[in-house]
Write an enzyme that holds these catalytic residues in place. Structure first.
Site, PDB file in Angstrom:
ATOM      1  N   LYS A 102      48.348  39.681  35.801  1.00 14.14           N
ATOM      2  CA  LYS A 102      47.593  39.946  34.548  1.00 14.14           C
ATOM      3  C   LYS A 102      48.167  39.320  33.476  1.00 14.14           C
ATOM      4  CE  LYS A 102      44.498  43.366  33.048  1.00 14.14           C
ATOM      5  NZ  LYS A 102      43.530  43.822  33.822  1.00 14.14           N
ATOM      6  N   GLY A 142      36.264  56.021  24.632  1.00 16.16           N
ATOM      7  CA  GLY A 142      36.068  54.693  24.858  1.00 16.16           C
ATOM      8  C   GLY A 142      34.714  54.119  25.219  1.00 16.16           C
ATOM      9  N   GLY A 148      33.269  51.254  25.193  1.00 12.81           N
ATOM     10  CA  GLY A 148      33.093  49.689  25.131  1.00 12.81           C
ATOM     11  C   GLY A 148      32.336  49.190  26.393  1.00 12.81           C
ATOM     12  N   VAL A 166      32.620  48.927  29.619  1.00 10.08           N
ATOM     13  CA  VAL A 166      32.656  50.008  30.855  1.00 10.08           C
ATOM     14  C   VAL A 166      32.012  51.245  30.510  1.00 10.08           C
ATOM     15  CG1 VAL A 166      33.465  50.881  32.962  1.00 10.08           C
ATOM     16  CG2 VAL A 166      34.515  48.659  31.847  1.00 10.08           C
TER      17      VAL A 166
HETATM   18  P1  NAD Z   1      36.372  47.152  25.653  1.00  7.42           P
HETATM   19  O1  NAD Z   1      37.231  46.496  24.945  1.00  7.42           O
HETATM   20  O2  NAD Z   1      34.878  46.815  25.717  1.00  7.42           O
HETATM   21  O3  NAD Z   1      36.211  48.750  25.326  1.00  7.42           O
HETATM   22  C1  NAD Z   1      37.460  49.528  24.973  1.00  7.42           C
HETATM   23  C2  NAD Z   1      36.841  50.271  23.819  1.00  7.42           C
HETATM   24  O4  NAD Z   1      37.941  51.535  23.715  1.00  7.42           O
HETATM   25  C3  NAD Z   1      36.444  49.968  22.610  1.00  7.42           C
HETATM   26  O5  NAD Z   1      35.220  50.357  22.042  1.00  7.42           O
HETATM   27  C4  NAD Z   1      37.459  50.405  21.719  1.00  7.42           C
HETATM   28  O6  NAD Z   1      37.171  50.599  20.425  1.00  7.42           O
HETATM   29  C5  NAD Z   1      37.933  51.736  22.476  1.00  7.42           C
HETATM   30  N1  NAD Z   1      39.238  52.398  22.094  1.00  7.42           N
HETATM   31  C6  NAD Z   1      40.337  51.663  21.998  1.00  7.42           C
HETATM   32  N2  NAD Z   1      41.298  52.509  21.780  1.00  7.42           N
HETATM   33  C7  NAD Z   1      40.658  53.648  21.435  1.00  7.42           C
HETATM   34  C8  NAD Z   1      41.138  55.129  21.259  1.00  7.42           C
HETATM   35  N3  NAD Z   1      42.715  55.221  21.166  1.00  7.42           N
HETATM   36  N4  NAD Z   1      40.339  55.964  21.446  1.00  7.42           N
HETATM   37  C9  NAD Z   1      38.901  55.682  21.522  1.00  7.42           C
HETATM   38  N5  NAD Z   1      38.552  54.587  21.703  1.00  7.42           N
HETATM   39  C10 NAD Z   1      39.300  53.726  21.634  1.00  7.42           C
HETATM   40  O7  NAD Z   1      37.125  47.392  27.254  1.00  7.42           O
HETATM   41  P2  NAD Z   1      36.554  47.565  28.670  1.00  7.42           P
HETATM   42  O8  NAD Z   1      36.143  46.274  29.381  1.00  7.42           O
HETATM   43  O9  NAD Z   1      35.230  48.654  28.465  1.00  7.42           O
HETATM   44  O10 NAD Z   1      37.516  48.336  29.487  1.00  7.42           O
HETATM   45  C11 NAD Z   1      37.958  49.832  29.005  1.00  7.42           C
HETATM   46  C12 NAD Z   1      38.995  50.222  30.089  1.00  7.42           C
HETATM   47  O11 NAD Z   1      38.797  49.905  31.293  1.00  7.42           O
HETATM   48  C13 NAD Z   1      40.351  49.288  29.730  1.00  7.42           C
HETATM   49  O12 NAD Z   1      41.674  50.109  29.926  1.00  7.42           O
HETATM   50  C14 NAD Z   1      40.084  48.198  30.895  1.00  7.42           C
HETATM   51  O13 NAD Z   1      41.463  47.966  31.299  1.00  7.42           O
HETATM   52  C15 NAD Z   1      39.363  48.840  31.893  1.00  7.42           C
HETATM   53  N6  NAD Z   1      39.035  48.128  32.984  1.00  7.42           N
HETATM   54  C16 NAD Z   1      37.969  47.401  32.755  1.00  7.42           C
HETATM   55  C17 NAD Z   1      37.228  46.790  33.724  1.00  7.42           C
HETATM   56  C18 NAD Z   1      36.130  45.775  33.327  1.00  7.42           C
HETATM   57  O14 NAD Z   1      35.401  45.390  34.214  1.00  7.42           O
HETATM   58  N7  NAD Z   1      35.702  45.590  31.966  1.00  7.42           N
HETATM   59  C19 NAD Z   1      37.852  46.817  34.832  1.00  7.42           C
HETATM   60  C20 NAD Z   1      38.785  47.792  35.369  1.00  7.42           C
HETATM   61  C21 NAD Z   1      39.404  48.326  34.370  1.00  7.42           C
END
Ligand code: NAD
Length: 368
Positions: free
Chosen positions: A94, A194, A196, A198
């Site tokens: 990572k 959250g 975002g 996902v």
């Molecule tokens: P992203 O950055 O698109 O979304 C994250 C969201 O969480 C954002 O909208 C942000 O404003 C919000 N956030 C941050 N801190 C917060 C809090 N304290 N309370 C509420 N909301 C909060 O990220 P993503 O790609 O959607 O990933 C989300 C999680 O899933 C991460 O932990 C990431 O590591 C994990 N993940 C993502 C993927 C992927 O395919 N994108 C794969 C495996 C794991």
């Protein structure tokens, strides 16, 4: 050869870097600095027994370097488990870039980062994570071939989030089947923290199935937009963890399952996308078990993303990636059964399966 044996000590961020690496047997940590572009990054390679270390790059305004190092060490180890349990020939790695992605991220910074990735000669393969988009990966690709998750227009697999969300949805349904005897989420109260990349896709699956979805995000604009589009309810209480819910889906950052939040939880299931949800995996996995809450291991049910980018390495096909993400349902069910039979936490059961594969395949393969 690196192994993933259970550490006897807990990592303290006051320990030296080498001490922190030795506790969970990380192979290599690379610190990257470039004054001209402002790049400050750390790449962590946890284990390459199964293959090159693949894991996304997170860009975040960490309060200090110790916090960034702790995050990248935890995340890279999670990737080792994720790839191993999903049957992929990948190791765990990572990267984190320190800084506010909305302020300092630009083409030069991402390309400079790409050069650092390239310098590792393929031992580490990068992709997107929080704060990084497919466009950013396009810049990284200009400097290295050791990158996945590039746009579909460039022959890549594009945004992995829909596949991740689908896998999480499968893991949540398997959890519901285990707890309620039916995998239907119709009428279930689900909190998605959250929304975002996902989280939003997950909300759409849940709403479509008739779940009563409550959402929360620190980004108010996004919160309102997703609520409007999906019909989900915005959380308006004072403490998220006290909400009366059936299922809690952490989809923001890690460590939300800790000694403060777990005692407050009033749900039967925790199943979400965020990496490293347990602040302390031994302590908090057991705490959830003792409280009678089923925790779907994060590195198991959020593996859709790495399954998707892995298929980019071997010849991309989204249907194939979705079919593999669907298998998370059966895998989760078998982990829940093992945990129950052996009277251990679900994380302990999931780690057993992942470690067994690393050990077995390690016998037939040399390290990367
Ligand atoms: P992203 O950055 O698109 O979304 C994250 C969201 O969480 C954002 O909208 C942000 O404003 C919000 N956030 C941050 N801190 C917060 C809090 N304290 N309370 C509420 N909301 C909060 O990220 P993503 O790609 O959607 O990933 C989300 C999680 O899933 C991460 O932990 C990431 O590591 C994990 N993940 C993502 C993927 C992927 O395919 N994108 C794969 C495996 C794991």
């Amino acid at each position: 050869m690196a192994t993933t044996k259970e550490p006897k000590e807990t990592v303290q961020n006051t320990d030296s870097v080498l001490k922190q690496m030795s506790i969970n047997n990380h192979e290599q940590v690379v610190f990257c600095n470039d004054n001209d572009t402002g790049l400050k990054a750390i790449i962590a390679i946890h284990n390459t027994v199964l293959g090159p270390a693949l894991g996304g790059t997170r860009m975040w305004a960490y309060n200090n370097e110790a916090e960034a190092l702790n995050d990248v060490l935890r995340l890279s180890r999670g990737m080792t488990y994720k790839a191993a349990i999903s049957g992929l020939n990948l190791g765990g790695g990572k990267a984190v870039i320190i800084g506010d992605s909305s302020k300092i991220k630009n083409e030069a910074l991402m390309r400079r980062f790409g050069k650092f990735v390239n310098s590792l000669g393929g031992k580490y393969i990068t992709a997107e994570d929080v704060g990084i988009s497919t466009k950013d990966m396009e810049y990284v690709k200009m400097e290295t071939d050791h990158v996945t998750g590039i746009p579909e227009s460039m022959g890549g697999s594009g945004d992995p989030s829909p596949v991740t969300a689908y896998g999480v949805y499968m893991g949540m349904k398997a959890s519901a089947k285990y707890v309620y005897g039916s995998d239907s989420l119709n009428g279930k109260k689900v909190l998605v923290q959250g929304i975002g990349h996902v989280g939003e896709h997950l909300v759409n699956h849940l709403v479509k199935e008739g779940a009563k979805v409550t959402i929360f995000d620190i980004n108010k604009e996004r919160l309102e937009a997703v609520a409007k589009e999906s019909g989900a309810t915005i959380f308006n209480g004072s403490d998220l963890y006290e909400l009366d819910m059936d299922i809690y889906a952490p989809c923001a950052l890690g460590a939300t399952l800790n000694s403060q939040s777990i005692p407050k939880l009033r749900c039967a299931i925790v199943a979400g996308a965020a990496n490293n949800q347990l602040e302390d995996e031994n302590l908090h996995g057991q705490m959830l078990l003792d409280k009678g809450i089923l925790w779907a291991p994060d590195f198991l049910i959020n593996a859709g993303g790495v399954i998707n980018v892995y298929s980019e390495l071997i010849g991309y096909n989204r249907d194939y990636a979705m079919t593999n993400a669907q298998k998370i349902y059966d895998l989760a069910t078998s982990i829940f059964n093992t945990a129950s039979q052996q009277k251990i936490s679900t994380i302990a059961a999931a780690k057993l399966v992942a470690e067994k594969r690393i050990e077995e395949i390690g016998k037939v393969k040399l390290s990367y």
